[in-house]
Design an enzyme around this catalytic site. Sequence first.
Site, mmCIF file in Angstrom:
data_model
loop_
_atom_site.group_PDB
_atom_site.id
_atom_site.type_symbol
_atom_site.label_atom_id
_atom_site.label_comp_id
_atom_site.label_asym_id
_atom_site.label_seq_id
_atom_site.Cartn_x
_atom_site.Cartn_y
_atom_site.Cartn_z
ATOM 1 N N THR B 175 35.567 37.545 43.727
ATOM 2 C CA THR B 175 35.056 36.924 44.413
ATOM 3 C C THR B 175 33.438 37.393 44.374
ATOM 4 O OG1 THR B 175 35.735 39.481 45.978
ATOM 5 C CG2 THR B 175 36.642 38.032 47.012
ATOM 6 N N GLU B 463 43.016 38.968 51.186
ATOM 7 C CA GLU B 463 44.061 37.837 50.747
ATOM 8 C C GLU B 463 44.415 36.915 51.568
ATOM 9 O OE1 GLU B 463 45.218 39.294 47.410
ATOM 10 O OE2 GLU B 463 44.443 40.849 47.501
#
Lengths: 742, 742
Positions: B175, B463
């Site tokens: 990310t 997740e």
Amino acid sequence: MPFDPKSTTFEPLNEPTGSWPVAKVTLPIPMGEVAARTAEDIAAARAAADFDPVRIEDTLRDARIDNASRKSVMTILSKDPIFGNWKKRMIHMNREQQMRQSHFACRRLLELGEKHEWTTHEIIEAALTLDLQSPITIHWVAFVPVIFGQGSAEQIEKWGQKAMNHEILGCYMQTELGHGTNVQQLETTCTYDEASDSFILHSPTLTSTKWWAGGLGTTATHGVVQAQLIIKGKRYGPHLFFTQLRDMDSGKLLDGLVAGDIGPKTYGAFGGLDNGWARFNQFKIPRDHMLSKHASVKKGGEYVKPPSDKLSYGGMIFIRSQMIDRTGWMLSRGVTIATRYAWVRRQFRDPSSKDINDVERSVLSYPSTARRVLPLLAKAYAYILAGRRMRTLYEDMAQQLEEGNTELLADVHVASSSLKAYCTKQALDGIEECRQALGGHGFSAYAGFTSVFPEQAPAVTYEGDNIVLASQVGRAMLKISGELESNPSTKVAATSGFLKAISQKNAIPFTQPKQASDWYNPQVYSAALGLRAAQLVVDLRAEIKSGRPFVDLSYECIEVAKSHAEFVVDLWFGEGIRDDAERLGEKECQWLNKLVTLHALTALSRNITPLVLPASEGRSLAGYATNQAILTPDSVILLEKAIRELVKEILPQVIGLSDGFGWLDWELGSSLGRKDGRVYEQLMADAEANPLNHEGAVPALESIDKVGVYKYGSSNIGKGVPDWYSTEIGPLLKAAAKRSNL
Amino acid sequence: MPFDPKSTTFEPLNEPTGSWPVAKVTLPIPMGEVAARTAEDIAAARAAADFDPVRIEDTLRDARIDNASRKSVMTILSKDPIFGNWKKRMIHMNREQQMRQSHFACRRLLELGEKHEWTTHEIIEAALTLDLQSPITIHWVAFVPVIFGQGSAEQIEKWGQKAMNHEILGCYMQTELGHGTNVQQLETTCTYDEASDSFILHSPTLTSTKWWAGGLGTTATHGVVQAQLIIKGKRYGPHLFFTQLRDMDSGKLLDGLVAGDIGPKTYGAFGGLDNGWARFNQFKIPRDHMLSKHASVKKGGEYVKPPSDKLSYGGMIFIRSQMIDRTGWMLSRGVTIATRYAWVRRQFRDPSSKDINDVERSVLSYPSTARRVLPLLAKAYAYILAGRRMRTLYEDMAQQLEEGNTELLADVHVASSSLKAYCTKQALDGIEECRQALGGHGFSAYAGFTSVFPEQAPAVTYEGDNIVLASQVGRAMLKISGELESNPSTKVAATSGFLKAISQKNAIPFTQPKQASDWYNPQVYSAALGLRAAQLVVDLRAEIKSGRPFVDLSYECIEVAKSHAEFVVDLWFGEGIRDDAERLGEKECQWLNKLVTLHALTALSRNITPLVLPASEGRSLAGYATNQAILTPDSVILLEKAIRELVKEILPQVIGLSDGFGWLDWELGSSLGRKDGRVYEQLMADAEANPLNHEGAVPALESIDKVGVYKYGSSNIGKGVPDWYSTEIGPLLKAAAKRSNL
């Protein structure tokens, strides 16, 4: 924003405050389009506001102090060398450091107050805004009001003035290790000793240890103790006693008592408050130390009864009635952060887009986000405005009580119990829901929730556990509905008016919606809220009639109380806007009223079952047949459509509406909730300033003690390597390499 | 307990560990009946267990390592001078101290592992049990699996072995500041440079800064970077690249990159994990550093495609499928604490009692508490057992994928998305609900929730954000139900079997309950769960048919996904018990099956509306008429009665059932969750040991760095006065007194 994001280099945003230098960036980096767009997005949203948020802010913020005074206090704090970076520093401190800082802050606040000639209300506002439950806060919230509310005129003169001046600092000791909710069963005793004409405070068991009192742990010089009054072997129940605790010069505890701090609180909450414990060992206090506005003990031991049992009751609901708007404000912080960040955060192009260069969608534009966050916006305004009504009602009641009139007491008791239980829980859940709506970055402490959710967490259990309060609401509903049944002309408060629908046909006229927009009619949604609450009371009555004892219905009471609260909040939210209509302005009222509608419709949607379930035998409201449901299936589909379209209509106004709460960036302490939308620049600046990234920068306790400054911002930011690498990680790797070569 | 509570003096409970001395009590105090009764109460409840909790514990705890090995690891930790008082100490530390301790703990864990010859699984179990997300944990969870799952055989040999040995410590950088959920839009580039036959990693913008990677902040020597692969100007989408980050000797970052720690996390979570940020500046890595199990780049720039797009997909659902039972275990901690404390906590005599000497009622005996806590007990077991099935199914799928077979992929993807989204949220809410059920003392950090709720908090967004996952479940339901409509014999997985009810009459046979006990029939409640999920999919289809685009249905998908998950959890919970029936034993299965029933019935009660709302035109299931509801009103009343009576039946077994989770006191770290029930003694001991109560005891950083011990337990406990009183409070009071005398 007249710049080219590709050539503009990112500059950090931290402003220097006191001795906290600006963070520097080591590697020059272009802003890029994603980061540059956030400020444009929020500016455009602000420009699109159909009303003036400042009018809302000025009206709502006019409370203890007016908004101009509030802003002047905040501005002083935000520029103070100690408080300027306060919120960023607190999350880097442990409990002991926070407690030290809290003591220091108390002094500093009073210094500032003196310097700037703040009123008491301004000092309290300043203390509250620091996100710091401190000895000073609790002194004002829990000690001073008890002296003034329960002391005699002489006692107020003697102790109240000293307390107001901060010559003494006090705490309020009620709950014990073994008993909280059940006040009647407290174990601490206070026995009248005729020989010395004094009282003897004593803690007979481990579980009688006083527990939780804020300020008791390390600070309070004096306190009020709740203890069982015993005179000549006879018990008179819990009464309040004033006592000194610590030596005024040394701060040492007086002989005959032990006390201390009970330890850290959950999730790091209340780090600056020394919640404490205390035990008394045959501790003598003068007879005139019993707080005796209502009851007293004469020399020789004669007990003078209070004129009415109900008179001392006002204090118990005072705090609850003050909590409602506060929960709204707490929730509004989460909502402000969530709306601003979710507005500027973009993720995924619209599925209809075929061009990879199309801009991604605002996260708030997804119905799954908007439908979660906008009702919370409505709730925040609802609790603030309903909370103002609650305060007014309390004041009316208090005035009546002074005159010996208890007419409003029951209504205020039920409403404050109901709203306290409901609003604190909804706000707590809502705050965390806001955090979750932020996605991954919501997990950063810099998002600003560390000082919101944990601080709100105890509100659901203190000042009356919510679940216990719900039972009290249920009991009141049974009582009033019973009275209405036997005498239809019984006078009931507006907050319980819906109960008439149980036994009186058409007490709540309701027209089945034919189209989604019919749901926007206040007469429709308020009626539906009333009918639902009435239906749940009917169900509760049916269970009682089936032979179940009331004590076994505590679970059912939870939903009864929720529906009651939603009816009352709807009622008072709307009234609150009408009361201030002129000051708010037409457009402002129009948008706030849309939030009234949104609040009511989503409250209905939360639990629609009682309205759609055909009534079983003996469970129908007056005028409804057995097997008849109140709502048709199509009305439920229309309700969801009405909510959907209303959310869509409000969405473009959401930045203006959250501006209306009037939070300053300094107050929010949130990098994601920045008013100017520059979230990515701020997160980067925060990370660069993070002490972990600076060699030798983990501060010794001494250095943060007084000035409270982390040594950030050296020029090697981002290149630093913690000094423990060489002692921990390096040796670990070397040992592993050695092992594997064996 | 053969003692007289009135004459027995309270002795503190803290056991000495390492250099942490026992707290001493200054003022002798009788225990008293309230405190003495708690141990008796819980012993009696334990004796009343109708089954053997150890059989449940041994079965459920047999996971990565068997229960005996687990207990042996825990015992070593609990007696270790560093880890013995670890959980009590961590809540007294700030972020920088926790991070230091975390590095130190990583070394200590590996030392202990070496000394006691622990397997890798035992080391991981030890790391997880410390409530410490540490660089070592993340190395094992997020770095090692990527190397082994996405690396070629040569790469695994080269780097995997070193990683297994801890010769290198790694992190996984996916990310970025600007993008998380939308992986396709990541901005970091990795460009093939033909001249040097290597790759160039680059961060072109502020928002391309890698963000959140655990271990990156201060520790990782190496990392895997996800970046857009570019060859000769052509984009090939995100790929994974291995790279060194820090010098192995000095720990300094390599030239060409900057990195650091992103700062503290919300509510103080993950204090021991250095989540980090990094930017690359034309950073060169060798061509063979692209992880190339599936795709690779040849010398000269030829791109070798993976054989199937789906093959690299397994990794994305691996972590989700591993999360389900973990959420159950996290919830079970809250449940264990809540059941034990609420059992021994007594408040209020029964209303029928007329004698003030009657013992007060256990808080758990109130339906409002039992009805809140027992369904959470059921959920904890449900997620643990359903989670075991999820793991098995994942393993079956992984095996298939190795063989190029993608048959199970879709089913595992949907089930893992659905259960991840549902269970993480339910567990998070449930943990806080448990804390609230404790009443006032639940707000003490010693209640043990500070290391549970915050640690679970990010699971709802990482997740795969839960709300995004819910949309994926909704989409899958539409797809499968469409296939079933056009071809009734389409093969569907058991987890989606309920969808047949949409187009096939009697696909889910359902008999309307005639009495409460009919609801205990698995065929009744599982059918109702299936019918509800099917009805919600019908409603979703109706919205699509009305012309709303799927992207606007993301809110509706949330409830579809919840109902799907509850159907699947019910299915797998029951199957999980049957699978282990022999090992568990007959009585044990009998009680666990009652929890299956309780889980299903409360899941239905959570949202009964779809079952009681008469179907609107075009919204009825096959075999149901328009305007027909699935459940009668009486069935709903019977459902609530069935839940009530089941809760009552399970209540006496609840201590045994929470014992079945097998938590050791050391693991729970909760004063209220003590297995022996001695809660008041422990709270008092904790408060006495609290460093705030000891003069000069606030530790300097150096003293906790290595040994990690607060200097508690001096003999003046409870008499201590913080050394800052004289510097802060005293002067404040004096200044105030002076002012008031002017």
